[in-house]
Structures are given as C-alpha cells and as structure tokens.
Design a protein around this motif. Sequence first.
Motif, PDB file in Angstrom:
ATOM      1  N   LEU B  12      21.133 -41.820  11.170  1.00 49.88           N
ATOM      2  CA  LEU B  12      20.210 -41.139  10.245  1.00 49.88           C
ATOM      3  C   LEU B  12      20.137 -41.826   8.880  1.00 49.88           C
ATOM      4  N   ALA B  13      21.041 -42.782   8.637  1.00 43.60           N
ATOM      5  CA  ALA B  13      21.131 -43.426   7.324  1.00 43.60           C
ATOM      6  C   ALA B  13      20.109 -44.542   7.148  1.00 43.60           C
ATOM      7  N   ASP B  14      18.918 -44.345   7.661  1.00 44.23           N
ATOM      8  CA  ASP B  14      17.877 -45.363   7.527  1.00 44.23           C
ATOM      9  C   ASP B  14      16.506 -44.690   7.568  1.00 44.23           C
ATOM     10  N   PRO B  15      15.667 -44.972   6.548  1.00 41.97           N
ATOM     11  CA  PRO B  15      14.366 -44.271   6.479  1.00 41.97           C
ATOM     12  C   PRO B  15      13.449 -44.563   7.676  1.00 41.97           C
ATOM     13  N   THR B  16      13.504 -45.781   8.227  1.00 41.30           N
ATOM     14  CA  THR B  16      12.664 -46.082   9.394  1.00 41.30           C
ATOM     15  C   THR B  16      13.096 -45.245  10.592  1.00 41.30           C
ATOM     16  N   ARG B  17      14.394 -45.167  10.798  1.00 42.85           N
ATOM     17  CA  ARG B  17      14.886 -44.378  11.940  1.00 42.85           C
ATOM     18  C   ARG B  17      14.553 -42.901  11.759  1.00 42.85           C
ATOM     19  N   ARG B  18      14.627 -42.413  10.518  1.00 44.90           N
ATOM     20  CA  ARG B  18      14.258 -41.010  10.290  1.00 44.90           C
ATOM     21  C   ARG B  18      12.762 -40.809  10.530  1.00 44.90           C
ATOM     22  N   ALA B  19      11.954 -41.812  10.160  1.00 43.16           N
ATOM     23  CA  ALA B  19      10.502 -41.717  10.395  1.00 43.16           C
ATOM     24  C   ALA B  19      10.201 -41.733  11.899  1.00 43.16           C
ATOM     25  N   ILE B  20      10.966 -42.504  12.657  1.00 41.97           N
ATOM     26  CA  ILE B  20      10.787 -42.544  14.115  1.00 41.97           C
ATOM     27  C   ILE B  20      11.074 -41.157  14.701  1.00 41.97           C
ATOM     28  N   LEU B  21      12.157 -40.536  14.237  1.00 36.07           N
ATOM     29  CA  LEU B  21      12.488 -39.190  14.734  1.00 36.07           C
ATOM     30  C   LEU B  21      11.392 -38.198  14.369  1.00 36.07           C
ATOM     31  N   ALA B  22      10.858 -38.321  13.139  1.00 33.00           N
ATOM     32  CA  ALA B  22       9.789 -37.426  12.701  1.00 33.00           C
ATOM     33  C   ALA B  22       8.560 -37.594  13.599  1.00 33.00           C
ATOM     34  N   ARG B  23       8.264 -38.838  13.971  1.00 36.31           N
ATOM     35  CA  ARG B  23       7.129 -39.102  14.872  1.00 36.31           C
ATOM     36  C   ARG B  23       7.383 -38.480  16.247  1.00 36.31           C
ATOM     37  N   ARG B  54      21.803 -44.982  21.215  1.00 34.11           N
ATOM     38  CA  ARG B  54      23.266 -44.996  21.318  1.00 34.11           C
ATOM     39  C   ARG B  54      23.849 -43.719  20.708  1.00 34.11           C
ATOM     40  N   ALA B  55      23.187 -43.201  19.662  1.00 37.99           N
ATOM     41  CA  ALA B  55      23.643 -41.971  19.020  1.00 37.99           C
ATOM     42  C   ALA B  55      23.199 -40.741  19.809  1.00 37.99           C
ATOM     43  N   GLY B  56      22.429 -40.939  20.872  1.00 34.75           N
ATOM     44  CA  GLY B  56      21.976 -39.819  21.697  1.00 34.75           C
ATOM     45  C   GLY B  56      20.843 -39.021  21.069  1.00 34.75           C
ATOM     46  N   LEU B  57      20.220 -39.587  20.024  1.00 28.69           N
ATOM     47  CA  LEU B  57      19.150 -38.865  19.324  1.00 28.69           C
ATOM     48  C   LEU B  57      17.801 -39.014  20.023  1.00 28.69           C
ATOM     49  N   ILE B  58      17.658 -40.075  20.791  1.00 22.82           N
ATOM     50  CA  ILE B  58      16.436 -40.232  21.592  1.00 22.82           C
ATOM     51  C   ILE B  58      16.854 -40.667  22.999  1.00 22.82           C
ATOM     52  N   SER B  59      15.952 -40.466  23.936  1.00 18.03           N
ATOM     53  CA  SER B  59      16.190 -41.002  25.270  1.00 18.03           C
ATOM     54  C   SER B  59      14.874 -41.538  25.792  1.00 18.03           C
ATOM     55  N   ARG B  60      14.964 -42.404  26.793  1.00 18.89           N
ATOM     56  CA  ARG B  60      13.748 -42.995  27.337  1.00 18.89           C
ATOM     57  C   ARG B  60      13.614 -42.591  28.795  1.00 18.89           C
ATOM     58  N   ALA B  61      12.463 -42.017  29.131  1.00 22.21           N
ATOM     59  CA  ALA B  61      12.238 -41.539  30.496  1.00 22.21           C
ATOM     60  C   ALA B  61      12.357 -42.696  31.480  1.00 22.21           C
ATOM     61  N   ARG B  62      12.915 -42.416  32.643  1.00 20.30           N
ATOM     62  CA  ARG B  62      13.051 -43.458  33.656  1.00 20.30           C
ATOM     63  C   ARG B  62      11.912 -43.382  34.678  1.00 20.30           C
ATOM     64  N   GLU B  63      11.339 -42.168  34.787  1.00 22.75           N
ATOM     65  CA  GLU B  63      10.330 -41.973  35.836  1.00 22.75           C
ATOM     66  C   GLU B  63       9.021 -42.737  35.587  1.00 22.75           C
ATOM     67  N   ALA B  64       8.466 -42.629  34.377  1.00 19.56           N
ATOM     68  CA  ALA B  64       7.168 -43.259  34.120  1.00 19.56           C
ATOM     69  C   ALA B  64       7.339 -44.743  33.811  1.00 19.56           C
ATOM     70  N   GLN B  65       6.313 -45.514  34.171  1.00 19.50           N
ATOM     71  CA  GLN B  65       6.419 -46.959  33.976  1.00 19.50           C
ATOM     72  C   GLN B  65       6.411 -47.331  32.494  1.00 19.50           C
ATOM     73  N   TRP B  66       5.698 -46.524  31.674  1.00 15.94           N
ATOM     74  CA  TRP B  66       5.635 -46.827  30.241  1.00 15.94           C
ATOM     75  C   TRP B  66       6.871 -46.314  29.497  1.00 15.94           C
ATOM     76  N   ARG B  67       7.775 -45.685  30.232  1.00 20.08           N
ATOM     77  CA  ARG B  67       9.065 -45.228  29.711  1.00 20.08           C
ATOM     78  C   ARG B  67       8.990 -44.600  28.312  1.00 20.08           C
ATOM     79  N   PRO B  68       8.317 -43.453  28.201  1.00 23.05           N
ATOM     80  CA  PRO B  68       8.175 -42.830  26.879  1.00 23.05           C
ATOM     81  C   PRO B  68       9.517 -42.467  26.239  1.00 23.05           C
TER      82      PRO B  68
END
Lengths: 124, 124
Positions: B12-23, B54-68
């Motif tokens: 969380l100690a980075d404004p870009t990463r916080r902006a990604i979470l906000a998105r 790595r921090a477990g704050l986001i995950s990437r879907a395995r099912e879809a090809q675009w891996r949201p």
Amino acid sequence: MQDQLSYTFSALADPTRRAILARLALGETSVTELAEPFEMSMPAVSKHLKVLERAGLISRAREAQWRPCRLDAGPLKEAAGWIEEYRRFWEQTLDRLDKYLREIETARTKSKTNGSGKKSSKTK
Amino acid sequence: MQDQLSYTFSALADPTRRAILARLALGETSVTELAEPFEMSMPAVSKHLKVLERAGLISRAREAQWRPCRLDAGPLKEAAGWIEEYRRFWEQTLDRLDKYLREIETARTKSKTNGSGKKSSKTK
C-alpha cells in the motif's frame, strides 16, 4: 517527494516498528527503555524511530532532557480512512459466505424434511 | 519470511498501487486496461501487480483467457483491524481539541457577560 499515505504505510510495513507503536500506545517512554525488548543495537532501533518520526507517527518531546517518544495517531487515522473505503468489499465477501452457508443449511433442512414425511405447510 | 501485515502495508506504500486498487474497486479488468491511465511501461505496471498479488490484495482469474485482475479485500480487512487498535488515540486527540475549543468559548462568553454587567445567578 513521497506522499503522506505512502510514508505511513511504508513505516507500518515492519514488525519491529509496529511493536514500537504498540509499546508507545501504553504511554510515552525513553528510547533506551523502548529498545530493551528488542534484540537489536541502539543504532538499529534509532533507524526505526527515524522512519516512524519522518512519517509523523511518533514525536520526541523537546522539553524534557530524556526526550520521551510518544505516539501521534494522526497519520494512522488517515490510513484507516483510506482502507475504510474498501470496507464494502470485505463485507461483501462475508455476506457471500453467509449466504452460501444459509443455502447449504436450507438444502440440508429440506432434504431432512422430505426424508421424514412432508410437514403441513400451514404450520407457522 | 515477511509477515502478511508487512506485505500488505508495503504494497500500500505506493500511490500507483493504491490507484490500481481504486480502479479494481470499480470492477475486474484486464492488465492492459489497468495500465492505460498510468504513464508507465507495461513491465513497470506488471511489477506493481506482482507486489499486489504477492500481498494477496489482487488475484488473476485462471478461467478466462484475458485473465482479469480483481480486488481481494481480505488483507485490507486485517490491516484495518490492526490500525483500528489505535482509534482511541486519534479520538483522544480530537476530544482534547474539542475540550480546548469549548474552554476558549466559555472564557469568551464569560468575559462578554462580565463586560455587559453581571447577570443574576438565579436565572436558569
């Protein structure tokens, strides 16, 4: 050029610094006393204190000669405010889990009821 | 060997990463779409995503090809819980400020009252 929130989160990203804050939550204390429970050199502790001080999480009194450290919770409040924005996400997760458990429970009750003969639907 | 809370706060100690979470709080999205608003190379964005993953704050879907990518709020909840322990400190600070302001107000009212003649102490 780092922003306040980044300073705060960065300062909190270390178990020793979090332990220092937890100690200061009990009351202000000297650096020597603060260093005691940690198996760490004084310079190492001082380095952690500098990070906390730069983030505004602690301050050191100027009046007393032993210059006690104390907790300043302002940045913690700001950090809590930021995280709070995401509360609905973890609450949604819990709601989904709760809903799922209820569904299982309902399904189990239904299968039991069907197994032991249908009850009158008029019973309230 | 870093603990979960340290991973979370560090992420969380980075404004870009916080902006990604906000998105991601607006809904899951592809990495390409996620990278768009940032004036940053894809590898730079990917690096931030790895820290968040790595921090477990986001995950990437395995099912879809675009891996949201999607937001996982569990670690945020834990972090909020930790900070919450210090709530009484910032509330105390506000209480002290409130008390101080009331004292000023009372003193001002008194000096005004004294200036315009004493009111009967019997008046309720």
